[in-house]
Design an enzyme around this catalytic site. Sequence first.
Site, PDB file in Angstrom:
ATOM      1  N   CYS A   2       1.710 -20.314 -20.459  1.00  0.00           N
ATOM      2  CA  CYS A   2       1.372 -21.071 -21.671  1.00  0.00           C
ATOM      3  C   CYS A   2       0.572 -22.293 -21.225  1.00  0.00           C
ATOM      4  O   CYS A   2      -0.109 -22.231 -20.207  1.00  0.00           O
ATOM      5  CB  CYS A   2       2.635 -21.450 -22.445  1.00  0.00           C
ATOM      6  N   CYS A  52       0.839  -1.201   0.000  1.00  0.00           N
ATOM      7  CA  CYS A  52       0.000   0.000   0.000  1.00  0.00           C
ATOM      8  C   CYS A  52       0.872   1.249   0.000  1.00  0.00           C
ATOM      9  O   CYS A  52       0.485   2.290  -0.526  1.00  0.00           O
ATOM     10  CB  CYS A  52      -0.921   0.010   1.207  1.00  0.00           C
TER      11      CYS A  52
END
Length: 396
Positions: free
Chosen positions: A355, A197
């Site tokens: 892939c 953050c």
Amino acid sequence: MARPPLVPPGPELDRTERTRYARHLLLPDLGSTGQRRLRAARVLVVGAGGLGSPALLYLAAAGVGTLGIVDDDVVEATNLQRQVVHGDADVGRAKTASAADAVHAVSPLTTVVEHRERLTADNALDVVADYDLVLDGADNFPTRYLVGDACARLGVPHVWGSVFRFDGQVSVWWAGEGPCYACVFPRQPPPDAVPSCAVGGVLGAVCASIGSVMATEAVKLVTGVGEPLVGRLLVHDALGQTWDALPVRADAACRVCGSGADATRPLGWASAREDDGSADAGPADPRPTVTALGLRDVLARGDVLLVDVREAGEREVVTIPGSAWLPMDGVRAGTPDDPLPGLDVPRGGPVYVVCKTGARSAEAAALLRSRGVEAVDVEGGVLAWVRDVDPSLPTY
Ligand SMILES: [Zn+2]
């Protein structure tokens, strides 16, 4: 599935308490017995920050008898945008002291135990063992994994939340009852793979949404009311204002709570990355990779580029939601100036490549690294995603 209450009820409520908690006493199932359980409960809140703030205030107001607060930081001006237990005058004070004052202002009946320290592999078990359940609002992965390990070893429910930008996630990890944190997120991500953050920003009110769910889950667990978030990961998108509950399962081979567990190892060992020197699970692998489950975590945080390098027909069968497409020929045609032709490469952040099973994506990742792009290879490819993340998808 409802579960028995975590905490036995303490003595009868006195007149002052019956007035103070009147709106709880009216609740079906909770009532005065539930309120006596809350007063007898010992709840540890890790991190007096964005998530810890609303959780502490609501748990104090709910009448939880003992609240432990773990934090070794001091209040900074940049905290005030979301860490609502701290006020302007608290800048520079220890967060535990500032948070304790806020708790006492709401509920003088609540005992606060300040743990002004960072949890480590040496102290985490001792600290956690003193409590009935833990709320984990830590802002860093090493602490989250330590808390997860300590809770799993002690069989303590681990109410966990995380926020980033406009998104949040929350669940209840509980070894023996459902998945532990490491069942679902088995490895710590590489330090740069997930921005914090402090780097990426966070909307303050999202902390309130997630922190209040954490407080609600704590009250439910203590009193045995309702169905806790065990085995469900709640994913919140504040921009779309959606909440999705994803089913998550315990991993029988989990290195924290399953057959892979080894209690002789220090806390945090099981989730340490194999290439960071703190785990001896095998030879170091210099190629950054992520598991399918880890990828899901990364994607849930949003704002990442996942490139599918398979051919068009393969994508017709099954795709990972949100993935961009550039088949291997396109990847090979890239240059250092244009590493992924047609795609915008995020500045600084890694690019994830996938892939079918991992061979082509390994080549694509190597090509990208040779062009100066940090690339993370998805282990096992789309087939691992189908197997581990969404078995409802077709395979090929
Ligand atoms: Zn586990």
